[in-house]
Design a protein around this motif. Sequence first.
Motif, PDB file in Angstrom:
ATOM      1  N   VAL A 178       0.792  -1.393  -0.121  1.00 49.18           N
ATOM      2  CA  VAL A 178       0.020  -0.023   0.115  1.00 49.18           C
ATOM      3  C   VAL A 178       0.927   1.203  -0.008  1.00 49.18           C
ATOM      4  O   VAL A 178       0.381   2.377  -0.323  1.00 49.18           O
ATOM      5  CB  VAL A 178      -0.987   0.074   1.206  1.00 49.18           C
ATOM      6  N   GLY A 179       2.320   1.032   0.178  1.00 52.10           N
ATOM      7  CA  GLY A 179       3.053   2.261   0.372  1.00 52.10           C
ATOM      8  C   GLY A 179       4.151   2.387  -0.718  1.00 52.10           C
ATOM      9  O   GLY A 179       4.888   3.058  -0.508  1.00 52.10           O
ATOM     10  N   GLY A 180       3.859   1.808  -1.728  1.00 45.35           N
ATOM     11  CA  GLY A 180       4.776   1.525  -2.970  1.00 45.35           C
ATOM     12  C   GLY A 180       5.886   0.864  -2.670  1.00 45.35           C
ATOM     13  O   GLY A 180       5.890  -0.101  -1.997  1.00 45.35           O
ATOM     14  N   ARG A 181       7.096   1.177  -3.620  1.00 45.23           N
ATOM     15  CA  ARG A 181       8.175   0.005  -3.382  1.00 45.23           C
ATOM     16  C   ARG A 181       9.349   0.796  -3.365  1.00 45.23           C
ATOM     17  O   ARG A 181       9.675   1.945  -3.738  1.00 45.23           O
ATOM     18  CB  ARG A 181       7.942  -0.571  -4.817  1.00 45.23           C
ATOM     19  N   ALA A 182      10.250   0.066  -2.543  1.00 46.45           N
ATOM     20  CA  ALA A 182      11.585   0.822  -2.403  1.00 46.45           C
ATOM     21  C   ALA A 182      12.705  -0.125  -2.506  1.00 46.45           C
ATOM     22  O   ALA A 182      12.512  -1.503  -2.510  1.00 46.45           O
ATOM     23  CB  ALA A 182      11.719   1.326  -0.989  1.00 46.45           C
ATOM     24  N   MET A 183      14.108   0.375  -2.855  1.00 44.95           N
ATOM     25  CA  MET A 183      15.091  -0.436  -3.126  1.00 44.95           C
ATOM     26  C   MET A 183      16.020  -0.599  -1.923  1.00 44.95           C
ATOM     27  O   MET A 183      16.844   0.435  -1.403  1.00 44.95           O
ATOM     28  CB  MET A 183      16.018   0.258  -4.285  1.00 44.95           C
ATOM     29  N   ASP A 275      19.966   4.230  -7.106  1.00 41.95           N
ATOM     30  CA  ASP A 275      19.096   4.985  -7.547  1.00 41.95           C
ATOM     31  C   ASP A 275      18.463   4.844  -9.033  1.00 41.95           C
ATOM     32  O   ASP A 275      17.452   4.547  -9.383  1.00 41.95           O
ATOM     33  CB  ASP A 275      19.998   6.494  -7.716  1.00 41.95           C
ATOM     34  N   ARG A 276      19.778   4.213  -9.903  1.00 43.27           N
ATOM     35  CA  ARG A 276      19.514   4.216 -11.345  1.00 43.27           C
ATOM     36  C   ARG A 276      18.742   2.888 -11.430  1.00 43.27           C
ATOM     37  O   ARG A 276      17.756   2.868 -12.174  1.00 43.27           O
ATOM     38  CB  ARG A 276      20.531   3.958 -12.131  1.00 43.27           C
ATOM     39  N   MET A 312      16.663  10.804  -4.873  1.00 41.55           N
ATOM     40  CA  MET A 312      15.727   9.682  -4.485  1.00 41.55           C
ATOM     41  C   MET A 312      15.715   9.754  -2.940  1.00 41.55           C
ATOM     42  O   MET A 312      16.804   9.809  -2.310  1.00 41.55           O
ATOM     43  CB  MET A 312      15.958   8.475  -4.973  1.00 41.55           C
ATOM     44  N   PRO A 313      14.600   9.759  -2.260  1.00 42.04           N
ATOM     45  CA  PRO A 313      14.428   9.720  -0.776  1.00 42.04           C
ATOM     46  C   PRO A 313      15.148   8.679  -0.376  1.00 42.04           C
ATOM     47  O   PRO A 313      15.244   7.526  -0.893  1.00 42.04           O
ATOM     48  CB  PRO A 313      12.995   9.740  -0.367  1.00 42.04           C
ATOM     49  N   VAL A 314      15.761   8.730   0.989  1.00 39.07           N
ATOM     50  CA  VAL A 314      16.515   7.742   1.437  1.00 39.07           C
ATOM     51  C   VAL A 314      15.956   7.412   2.844  1.00 39.07           C
ATOM     52  O   VAL A 314      15.842   8.211   3.687  1.00 39.07           O
ATOM     53  CB  VAL A 314      17.996   7.821   1.508  1.00 39.07           C
ATOM     54  N   ILE A 315      15.358   6.037   3.013  1.00 39.32           N
ATOM     55  CA  ILE A 315      14.960   5.855   4.324  1.00 39.32           C
ATOM     56  C   ILE A 315      15.789   4.934   5.171  1.00 39.32           C
ATOM     57  O   ILE A 315      16.332   3.915   4.640  1.00 39.32           O
ATOM     58  CB  ILE A 315      13.601   4.871   4.108  1.00 39.32           C
ATOM     59  N   ARG A 316      16.124   5.408   6.342  1.00 37.95           N
ATOM     60  CA  ARG A 316      16.838   4.804   7.270  1.00 37.95           C
ATOM     61  C   ARG A 316      16.262   4.145   8.491  1.00 37.95           C
ATOM     62  O   ARG A 316      16.421   5.072   9.557  1.00 37.95           O
ATOM     63  CB  ARG A 316      18.052   5.640   7.763  1.00 37.95           C
ATOM     64  N   PRO A 317      15.474   3.200   8.586  1.00 37.63           N
ATOM     65  CA  PRO A 317      14.807   2.857   9.697  1.00 37.63           C
ATOM     66  C   PRO A 317      15.425   2.768  10.959  1.00 37.63           C
ATOM     67  O   PRO A 317      14.613   2.797  12.125  1.00 37.63           O
ATOM     68  CB  PRO A 317      13.904   1.473   9.132  1.00 37.63           C
ATOM     69  N   VAL A 318      16.718   2.471  11.064  1.00 41.79           N
ATOM     70  CA  VAL A 318      17.342   1.995  12.029  1.00 41.79           C
ATOM     71  C   VAL A 318      18.375   3.149  12.532  1.00 41.79           C
ATOM     72  O   VAL A 318      19.163   3.053  13.375  1.00 41.79           O
ATOM     73  CB  VAL A 318      17.993   0.682  12.088  1.00 41.79           C
ATOM     74  N   VAL A 319      18.169   4.347  11.958  1.00 44.15           N
ATOM     75  CA  VAL A 319      19.107   5.314  12.096  1.00 44.15           C
ATOM     76  C   VAL A 319      19.342   6.059  13.340  1.00 44.15           C
ATOM     77  O   VAL A 319      20.534   6.243  13.636  1.00 44.15           O
ATOM     78  CB  VAL A 319      18.780   6.688  11.272  1.00 44.15           C
ATOM     79  N   LEU A 376      32.068   2.385 -15.954  1.00 45.61           N
ATOM     80  CA  LEU A 376      32.049   1.451 -15.001  1.00 45.61           C
ATOM     81  C   LEU A 376      30.701   1.138 -14.336  1.00 45.61           C
ATOM     82  O   LEU A 376      30.381  -0.125 -14.223  1.00 45.61           O
ATOM     83  CB  LEU A 376      33.173   1.554 -13.805  1.00 45.61           C
ATOM     84  N   MET A 377      29.972   1.941 -13.998  1.00 46.88           N
ATOM     85  CA  MET A 377      28.676   1.688 -13.435  1.00 46.88           C
ATOM     86  C   MET A 377      27.700   1.135 -14.666  1.00 46.88           C
ATOM     87  O   MET A 377      26.942   0.343 -14.232  1.00 46.88           O
ATOM     88  CB  MET A 377      28.078   3.218 -12.896  1.00 46.88           C
ATOM     89  N   GLU A 378      27.765   1.517 -15.786  1.00 44.40           N
ATOM     90  CA  GLU A 378      26.865   1.189 -16.767  1.00 44.40           C
ATOM     91  C   GLU A 378      27.031  -0.332 -17.084  1.00 44.40           C
ATOM     92  O   GLU A 378      26.246  -1.089 -17.227  1.00 44.40           O
ATOM     93  CB  GLU A 378      27.046   2.035 -18.048  1.00 44.40           C
ATOM     94  N   LYS A 379      28.419  -0.513 -17.126  1.00 46.06           N
ATOM     95  CA  LYS A 379      28.918  -2.006 -17.359  1.00 46.06           C
ATOM     96  C   LYS A 379      28.395  -2.936 -15.965  1.00 46.06           C
ATOM     97  O   LYS A 379      27.703  -4.090 -16.084  1.00 46.06           O
ATOM     98  CB  LYS A 379      30.551  -2.163 -17.325  1.00 46.06           C
ATOM     99  N   ALA A 380      28.580  -2.677 -14.908  1.00 42.56           N
ATOM    100  CA  ALA A 380      28.053  -3.114 -13.754  1.00 42.56           C
ATOM    101  C   ALA A 380      26.531  -3.420 -13.787  1.00 42.56           C
ATOM    102  O   ALA A 380      25.796  -4.564 -13.250  1.00 42.56           O
ATOM    103  CB  ALA A 380      28.448  -2.355 -12.583  1.00 42.56           C
ATOM    104  N   LEU A 381      25.636  -2.409 -14.284  1.00 43.74           N
ATOM    105  CA  LEU A 381      24.163  -2.659 -14.312  1.00 43.74           C
ATOM    106  C   LEU A 381      23.793  -3.695 -15.539  1.00 43.74           C
ATOM    107  O   LEU A 381      23.025  -4.042 -15.348  1.00 43.74           O
ATOM    108  CB  LEU A 381      23.682  -1.199 -14.812  1.00 43.74           C
TER     109      LEU A 381
END
Length: 401
Positions: A178-183, A275-276, A312-319, A376-381
């Motif tokens: 119900v709250g969307g999706r996060a990575m 992010d990507r 992108m918002p960063v959620i840190r639940p145990v901060v 290097l990032m593009e190759k990793a992805l």
Amino acid sequence: MEYNYELILVRFGELSTKGKNKKTFIKQLQTNVKTALSGFPKLKYERTIDRLYIELNGENVEEISPILQRVFGIRSFSLAMRVPTDIDSMVEAGYQACMKEVDAGAKTFKVEARRNWKQFELISDQINRRIASYTLTHSNLKVDVHTPDFKLIVEVRQDHTYIMAHTVLGAGGYPVGVGGRAMLMLSGGIDSPVAGYLTMKRGIEIECIHYASPPYTSEQAQNKVKTLAKMLSQYQGKVRLHIVPFTELQLAIYENCDESYAITIMRRMMYRLADRLGHNRNCLAIVNGESVGQVASQTLESMQTINIVTDMPVIRPVVTYDKLEIIDIAKRIDTYETSILPYEDCCTIFTPKNPVTKPNPEKAEKFERKFDYESLMEKALQQTETMVILPKEESKHSDLF
């Protein structure tokens, strides 16, 4: 007439506070419950504005109960008898429920009627007295209103009345989805699985991203992360895990950057990758297990320098949690023993001796300009391995009822 426990009555948690969104939340909860209990095909479901009823139809409640306990959005649930809403049926069913508890060793009880249908001719106290009097006359049970061996709950509704002797606490929170999706940035440590669990509890579906640096990190370390993802999948039905090859990026960082800034820049790269990939997967936030002050990269100055690479918002639940608080949750959700297995991830293996605790963003950018991290990032992805992790099979029964 003989009455039997034939259904599970599910009570909602915070859903009762959601106003116009309540129907959507309840519908999502029913979907999640059905997904979690898909291995029990005989179950039937009935949804109302404040309850979910699950008809057992012969399915094993001892196998169902521990699965139901992991579904977010459930405040509690009870194994229940469903009887006609008349006092004679309530008295007889209540007595039979009490006798089942006597067989299990109970000696004291208390009746607690809840008259949800206010038009019923007897008030709650009168219902309590009728059931208790009949049970006292026909058994050796004694009433104890303070610390009874069990509490007989009688929930009076217009169509049916529900008789229950036990209540099992659920996971609470909101239904996942119900709250969307996060990575979720999932390492092999203690903190990130706990962060994932707490995020799902707020109704947010998670996908996981993990950074692997073979041959510096082992296959066992990767398997450990897959096991943690499997454990987390029990709370939302499945988890999509993305394993990003990070070796070339990591080596480039250590070849071109001052060692004290290596962790800062490595985390900046991880944020960029999350992010990507997150945008590609329609995620609305990044989640991680950062806690203020636990390591050098988790000072406020470090977080600011690292966080600046993503909008992108960063959620840190145990901060704000200390380590012992995080460990307590990890033990409760059974991820702790897996998290402490001695297989190191890329962050642990490449930790410098004296990492900077107050990094400067401009200085981090100066180091990053020394190498082509974008390629290097593009190759990793492009080489990222993605898999769908399903819950582990149930191997233990519980004595919840």
